[in-house]
Design an enzyme around this catalytic site. Structure first.
Site, PDB file in Angstrom:
ATOM      1  N   GLU A  92      33.112  26.693  -6.917  1.00 44.21           N
ATOM      2  CA  GLU A  92      33.642  26.168  -8.172  1.00 44.21           C
ATOM      3  C   GLU A  92      35.127  26.404  -8.370  1.00 44.21           C
ATOM      4  O   GLU A  92      35.734  25.825  -9.267  1.00 44.21           O
ATOM      5  CB  GLU A  92      32.854  26.716  -9.370  1.00 44.21           C
ATOM      6  CG  GLU A  92      32.801  28.207  -9.499  1.00 44.21           C
ATOM      7  CD  GLU A  92      31.511  28.801  -8.948  1.00 44.21           C
ATOM      8  OE1 GLU A  92      30.977  29.747  -9.555  1.00 44.21           O
ATOM      9  OE2 GLU A  92      31.035  28.335  -7.891  1.00 44.21           O
ATOM     10  N   ASN A  93      35.755  27.259  -7.560  1.00 44.37           N
ATOM     11  CA  ASN A  93      37.197  27.426  -7.670  1.00 44.37           C
ATOM     12  C   ASN A  93      37.971  26.364  -6.901  1.00 44.37           C
ATOM     13  O   ASN A  93      39.189  26.444  -6.792  1.00 44.37           O
ATOM     14  CB  ASN A  93      37.624  28.824  -7.211  1.00 44.37           C
ATOM     15  CG  ASN A  93      37.244  29.120  -5.780  1.00 44.37           C
ATOM     16  OD1 ASN A  93      36.118  28.874  -5.366  1.00 44.37           O
ATOM     17  ND2 ASN A  93      38.169  29.665  -5.010  1.00 44.37           N
TER      18      ASN A  93
END
Length: 514
Positions: A342-343
């Site tokens: 998700e980063n």
């Protein structure tokens, strides 16, 4: 230099109609270079920053953090009462952590407290306010602010304390709650409930770039993009620190991640890049040997090996920190899965070999990683867009408790606070993303973790469709509840019932686990 001429409407003087030519130039040579946003130092670039400002700071963990600018602000202790907006506050002695320690920040808007003990202590003793926000919501609130959108609706956090307004914003010194968050408006679209969130707008943004030019064009490197783009587009004054200041034209137009129109000042970055969690590659035997140390390791390996069977060829999957991240080690070589972090990574590769680690390549657990062939990189706002939209086929994550109808609690314990990170977003679209929980069946005190109803604050409601523990595997029906579908070797159904805090059915086709 191009010259454009056109005839303007005439005017009348002395009874005669006159016309004239207007000339407009499109600078393509020397005039273009009159724009120069480069400042000689960080101190000079922030000289007019004022107290009581809202400061947006890029970065994720220690990756892509504008440390040179933060250090310069730390050297100006007269600037105080700042509201800082960032995914997290770094660690003690680094990043925004130094501004927390100096008392210059009075309020944080963040998704994660993590291991920053100063951050946690100041929040729980009432020294600072904390507006905890789901990571994807935080990214979108910043993106929306930069796009002129005042508010939006998201499925993340519906049914949680974020939505109901029961999240403590400030504590009293004695540990009692001084103020709670505001409840969110809820609307239903297409039969599904959504939470309204307001955009965040910054007075000042600190951004870390790999390359920047005098026009302010910026290029990010790998996962150091994270929140930097969304923050950089979203402030009255955007200041960029760049590792490399390059001539105009050196950055390929297709590689400009943050166009210069958003950037006001550029300075040379002078601080070294740090890594929070050094993690290195191990072969399957080494990984198994590590996991199998003692009874706890044996239980964990059983869970992880079973979780690996959830992967199907061609899947896009997101894995939570801890046990889920180890599951790919045991995936059948014939199965190809694209792992998303998700980063801002799609196409995670294995952990690097020692010596090959890169501070600009980390996963959501802040661990060093590599990229698989064909990987792509993007900002956190786009990453969570694909998550909420259901483009991820499978997410595997840990939990503290799971309810019998699929509720999950994974981010807060009484008297302790870590933050929800991206978990609320990851479980927000269970109709399209299969949510699998991996966890030990009981906590360290022997208490059941599968319950009729979660006691701890929820991460999401009716979203978990499968639970994998060392004792067995449950399928979850959001209306009917739990069904035991697999049982571990040497385990009896009676033992599972005794250790489960909720009723469950036993499948007629009960199979051995693994």
């Amino acid at each position: 230099m191009a010259l454009f001429l056109r005839t303007a409407n005439g005017f009348i003087r002395g009874g005669k109609k006159h016309s004239f030519l207007l000339a407009r130039t499109f600078a393509s040579t020397s005039r273009r270079f009159e724009i120069n946003k480069i400042y000689p130092s960080a101190t000079e670039a922030i000289k007019d920053l004022k107290s009581d400002s809202t400061l947006l700071a890029g970065g994720f963990g220690l990756c892509g953090v504008p440390d040179t600018l933060i250090n310069a602000l730390h050297s100006k202790p007269s600037i105080r009462n700042l509201t800082a907006v960032s995914n997290n506050a770094g660690v003690e002695g680094s990043g925004l952590g130094i501004l927390l320690a100096s008392g210059q920040i009075s309020k944080m808007i963040a998704s994660y407290v993590g291991e920053n003990k100063t951050f946690e202590r100041k929040y729980l003793t009432g020294d600072i306010e904390l507006e905890l926000t789901p990571q994807g919501t935080l990214a979108e609130r910043c993106r929306a602010g930069g796009a002129g959108i005042p508010a939006f609706y998201t499925p993340a956090a519906f049914g949680t304390v974020v939505q109901t307004g029961e999240l403590p914003v400030r504590y009293n010194p004695d540990g009692t709650v001084a103020a709670y968050s505001q409840p969110r408006e809820v609307r239903v679209f297409g039969g599904k409930s959504y939470v309204m969130e307001e955009a965040i707008r910054g007075d000042v943004a600190f951004v870390k770039a790999w390359k920047a030019d005098s026009l302010g064009n910026c290029q990010f490197r790998f996962s150091a993009a994270n929140f930097n783009g969304a923050m950089g587009r979203n402030a009255t004054l955007t200041v960029v620190e760049a590792e490399n200041i390059v001539p105009v034209g050196d950055i390929d137009p297709a590689a400009v991640h943050l166009p210069g129109i958003y950037v006001d000042r550029v300075i040379q970055s002078t601080t070294p890049k740090n890594i929070e969690n050094y993690t290195f590659a191990k072969d399957t035997e080494e990984q198994s040997a590590t996991l199998s140390t003692g009874e706890t390791g044996s239980r964990r390996e059983r869970i992880i090996r079973r979780a690996a069977k959830e992967f199907q060829n061609g899947m896009y999957a997101n894995l939570g920190i801890g046990m889920p991240m180890l599951a790919p080690t045991f995936v059948d070589p014939s199965i190809t899965v694209q792992l998303q972090s998700e980063n801002g990574i799609l196409g995670l590769g294995p952990y690097p070999r020692r010596g090959d680690e890169d501070p600009d390549l980390i996963n959501a657990g802040k661990e060093t990683v590599t990229l698989a062939p064909g990987a792509s990189i993007f900002g956190s706002d786009e990453s969570f867009g694909m998550i909420r939209a259901g483009k991820i086929d499978l997410t595997i994550l840990g939990a503290m408790q799971v309810g019998m109808y699929g509720d999950i609690a994974s981010w807060a314990l009484p008297g302790k606070i870590k933050g929800m990170g991206g978990a609320m977003d990851l479980v927000s679209n269970p109709g399209k993303t299969k949510v699998v929980v991996t966890m030990e069946h009981c906590d360290r005190k022997g208490n059941a973790k599968i319950l009729e109803k979660c006691v701890f604050p929820l991460t999401g409601r009716t979203c978990v469709s499968r639970i994998i523990t060392e004792l067995g595997v449950f399928d979850v029906d959001f209306e009917k509840g739990l069904t035991l579908i697999e049982i571990a070797e040497g385990v009896e159904v009676g033992e599972i019932r005794a250790k489960t805090g909720a009723p469950f059915a036993v499948s007629n086709g009960l199979k051995p686990m693994l």
